[in-house]
Write a protein that holds these residues in place. Structure first.
Motif, mmCIF file in Angstrom:
data_model
loop_
_atom_site.group_PDB
_atom_site.id
_atom_site.type_symbol
_atom_site.label_atom_id
_atom_site.label_comp_id
_atom_site.label_asym_id
_atom_site.label_seq_id
_atom_site.Cartn_x
_atom_site.Cartn_y
_atom_site.Cartn_z
ATOM 1 N N VAL A 217 29.050 -32.173 4.021
ATOM 2 C CA VAL A 217 28.241 -30.997 3.704
ATOM 3 C C VAL A 217 28.796 -29.843 4.535
ATOM 4 N N GLY A 218 29.379 -28.851 3.865
ATOM 5 C CA GLY A 218 30.076 -27.768 4.562
ATOM 6 C C GLY A 218 29.267 -27.088 5.637
ATOM 7 N N GLU A 219 27.971 -26.911 5.400
ATOM 8 C CA GLU A 219 27.139 -26.259 6.419
ATOM 9 C C GLU A 219 25.688 -26.659 6.213
ATOM 10 N N LEU A 220 25.048 -27.111 7.282
ATOM 11 C CA LEU A 220 23.626 -27.450 7.235
ATOM 12 C C LEU A 220 22.841 -26.182 7.553
ATOM 13 N N ARG A 221 22.449 -25.471 6.501
ATOM 14 C CA ARG A 221 21.949 -24.101 6.670
ATOM 15 C C ARG A 221 20.444 -23.993 6.857
ATOM 16 N N ASP A 222 19.673 -24.911 6.274
ATOM 17 C CA ASP A 222 18.220 -24.746 6.267
ATOM 18 C C ASP A 222 17.543 -26.102 6.314
ATOM 19 N N ALA A 223 16.209 -26.082 6.392
ATOM 20 C CA ALA A 223 15.441 -27.315 6.545
ATOM 21 C C ALA A 223 15.646 -28.263 5.372
ATOM 22 N N GLU A 224 15.665 -27.737 4.152
ATOM 23 C CA GLU A 224 15.803 -28.606 2.987
ATOM 24 C C GLU A 224 17.166 -29.302 2.973
ATOM 25 N N THR A 225 18.225 -28.552 3.270
ATOM 26 C CA THR A 225 19.559 -29.136 3.298
ATOM 27 C C THR A 225 19.660 -30.191 4.398
ATOM 28 N N ILE A 226 19.136 -29.886 5.585
ATOM 29 C CA ILE A 226 19.193 -30.828 6.707
ATOM 30 C C ILE A 226 18.407 -32.090 6.390
ATOM 31 N N GLU A 227 17.205 -31.934 5.850
ATOM 32 C CA GLU A 227 16.373 -33.103 5.550
ATOM 33 C C GLU A 227 17.036 -33.994 4.503
ATOM 34 N N THR A 228 17.624 -33.380 3.481
ATOM 35 C CA THR A 228 18.291 -34.163 2.445
ATOM 36 C C THR A 228 19.510 -34.885 3.012
ATOM 37 N N ALA A 229 20.279 -34.211 3.882
ATOM 38 C CA ALA A 229 21.437 -34.844 4.507
ATOM 39 C C ALA A 229 21.008 -36.029 5.366
ATOM 40 N N LEU A 230 19.912 -35.903 6.099
ATOM 41 C CA LEU A 230 19.390 -37.005 6.904
ATOM 42 C C LEU A 230 18.986 -38.178 6.019
ATOM 43 N N THR A 231 18.369 -37.871 4.885
ATOM 44 C CA THR A 231 17.946 -38.926 3.958
ATOM 45 C C THR A 231 19.136 -39.648 3.349
ATOM 46 N N VAL A 232 20.183 -38.884 2.985
ATOM 47 C CA VAL A 232 21.398 -39.495 2.439
ATOM 48 C C VAL A 232 22.030 -40.419 3.479
ATOM 49 N N ALA A 233 22.044 -39.995 4.739
ATOM 50 C CA ALA A 233 22.581 -40.839 5.811
ATOM 51 C C ALA A 233 21.727 -42.080 5.998
ATOM 52 N N GLU A 234 20.408 -41.930 5.861
ATOM 53 C CA GLU A 234 19.485 -43.054 6.050
ATOM 54 C C GLU A 234 19.652 -44.113 4.957
ATOM 55 N N THR A 235 20.080 -43.674 3.770
ATOM 56 C CA THR A 235 20.184 -44.597 2.641
ATOM 57 C C THR A 235 21.525 -45.320 2.581
ATOM 58 N N GLY A 236 22.307 -45.274 3.676
ATOM 59 C CA GLY A 236 23.501 -46.088 3.758
ATOM 60 C C GLY A 236 24.797 -45.380 3.479
ATOM 61 N N HIS A 237 24.842 -44.054 3.662
ATOM 62 C CA HIS A 237 26.059 -43.288 3.432
ATOM 63 C C HIS A 237 26.491 -42.613 4.734
ATOM 64 N N LEU A 238 27.795 -42.371 4.855
ATOM 65 C CA LEU A 238 28.321 -41.659 6.020
ATOM 66 C C LEU A 238 28.389 -40.176 5.678
ATOM 67 N N VAL A 239 27.648 -39.360 6.427
ATOM 68 C CA VAL A 239 27.518 -37.935 6.139
ATOM 69 C C VAL A 239 28.117 -37.123 7.294
ATOM 70 N N PHE A 240 28.976 -36.180 6.953
ATOM 71 C CA PHE A 240 29.521 -35.225 7.915
ATOM 72 C C PHE A 240 28.899 -33.856 7.637
ATOM 73 N N GLY A 241 28.627 -33.099 8.695
ATOM 74 C CA GLY A 241 28.090 -31.755 8.511
ATOM 75 C C GLY A 241 28.492 -30.849 9.649
ATOM 76 N N THR A 242 28.296 -29.547 9.472
ATOM 77 C CA THR A 242 28.613 -28.569 10.515
ATOM 78 C C THR A 242 27.420 -27.671 10.789
ATOM 79 N N LEU A 243 27.344 -27.194 12.009
ATOM 80 C CA LEU A 243 26.376 -26.166 12.406
ATOM 81 C C LEU A 243 27.079 -25.194 13.341
ATOM 82 N N HIS A 244 26.556 -23.986 13.423
ATOM 83 C CA HIS A 244 27.107 -22.980 14.332
ATOM 84 C C HIS A 244 26.371 -23.034 15.667
ATOM 85 N N THR A 245 26.487 -24.174 16.351
ATOM 86 C CA THR A 245 25.853 -24.338 17.654
ATOM 87 C C THR A 245 26.940 -24.581 18.700
#
Length: 384
Positions: free
Chosen positions: A228-256
């Motif tokens: 996921v090119g950029e985790l920009r908002d709550a909906e995107t972050i929550e969905t990415a967490l759910t995809v990771a929880e369901t057995g997938h390897l998820v990469f993401g970026t933040l400007h921190t």
């Protein structure tokens, strides 16, 4: 920098004067792109009332041609836009895109208005994905990706090399694993070919409307690895967490700027009543965080990366779950030989010790200056 950049010969400015409104009438954007490549520039800045600027080794150097006027900048930028992109830009007043020039390179671009005039910044994307070893990244990152599911985050400010690090890791998985890799990018930067894996690269705006919609339909596309090119908002972050929880390897970026700041950002983007749930979910799926910065070398051209690495041990997972994130930093410094973790200050100190960066540069880059000052002070006493 080459003579062409210093004299402007590529743009043939020798017969022009700064007062001539048509001084840059023959200048083509492709000439400036070639100048970028020839001089190893990372970025090209185009804006009215000044000459184009090339960012070389972190510093912007102006091309020796007359200043561009507002007609010049619009003409140059519009040379690489389709009619649909021009219409979108004029409607939304912002535009992100990427494109390639055969035989030269790929570029990422952001077009915007400045004081009512067209301006743009172009980022050069190497046509060849850098090999992991050539980037001199620590092997801890390879160990971090030797998992089948979870969330891995690469963070840092703009221009810190996040995309390059991620591209290198994705390319390694592409070679090693026989699966399906899906990237969601805005825009697509590095282009991945099909190696041992199938790779589907989806660009926001042309292949899908937005990150949220693309993530919602993702599980029907049989992915193994997701970027996921950029985790920009709550909906995107929550969905990415759910995809990771369901057995997938998820990469993401933040400007921190640090690993602890990254954990806090993910949690605090949600309303208070939801944060406990997110802390629990994050504590289970997080596989690692890499916070990186690029610093100018002291005695030679080029830049070097400083990396902070967090690997969630049982103790760190408990701290995240129990809302004690402020204690994570001290936990990162325990048993580092076994965990492979390193703080940003430790990384900066190693670069100073190796003579790659100056103490002043290190101090300007740290988020915990008191600690780094103490570390560098100890080193100076030892030298005496």
């Amino acid at each position: 920098m080459s003579d062409s950049a210093r004299t402007g010969k590529t743009a043939n400015p020798t017969t022009r004067t700064k007062t001539d409104e048509n001084a840059n009438a023959d200048l083509r954007i492709q000439q400036l792109f070639k100048l970028m490549v020839d001089n190893g520039a990372s970025d090209l800045h185009i804006t009215p009332n000044t000459s184009p600027g090339l960012r070389v080794n972190g510093e912007i150097i102006r091309v020796k041609i007359p200043p561009l006027n507002k007609n010049d900048t619009k003409r140059l930028v519009y040379q690489i836009l389709t009619e649909d992109q021009k219409n979108e830009f004029e409607k939304n007043m912002e535009l992100d895109l990427s494109f390639g020039i055969k035989g030269l390179a790929r570029f990422r671009c952001n077009v915007f208005f400045s004081k009512g005039n067209v301006s743009a910044v172009f980022r050069l994307i190497p046509s060849i994905i850098p090999d992991f070893k050539s980037l001199k990244l620590p092997n801890t990152l390879l160990t971090m990706t030797d998992v089948s599911s979870g969330l891995i985050l690469v963070t840092g400010p703009t221009g810190s090399g996040k995309s390059t690090t991620l591209a290198s890791l994705i390319d390694r998985l592409n070679e090693k694993e026989a699966g399906h890799i899906i990237t969601l990018e805005d825009p697509i930067e590095f282009v991945h070919g099909h190696k041992n894996s199938f790779v589907s690269q989806r660009e926001i705006g042309s292949d899908t409307n937005d990150f949220q919609g693309a993530l919602r339909s993702l599980l029907r596309q049989d992915p193994d690895v997701v970027l996921v090119g950029e985790l920009r908002d709550a909906e995107t972050i929550e969905t990415a967490l759910t995809v990771a929880e369901t057995g997938h390897l998820v990469f993401g970026t933040l400007h921190t700027n640090s690993c602890v700041q990254t954990v806090n950002r993910i949690i605090n983007v949600f309303p208070a009543h939801q944060q406990s749930q997110i802390r629990t979910l994050l504590s289970f799926v997080l596989q690692g965080i890499v916070a990186q910065k690029l610093l100018k070398k002291s005695f030679e051209p080029g830049r070097v990366a400083a990396l902070e690495i967090l690997i969630p041990t049982v103790g760190i997972r408990n701290l995240i779950r129990e809302d004690k994130v402020h204690q994570v930093y001290s936990q990162m410094q325990i048993g580092q030989e076994e965990t492979g973790m390193i703080t940003m200050n430790q990384s900066l100190y190693k670069l100073v010790e190796a003579g790659l960066i100056s103490p002043e540069s290190a101090m300007a880059s740290t988020t915990v200056p008191e600690e780094l000052s103490k570390i560098l002070g100890i080193k100076n006493k030892e030298l005496k």
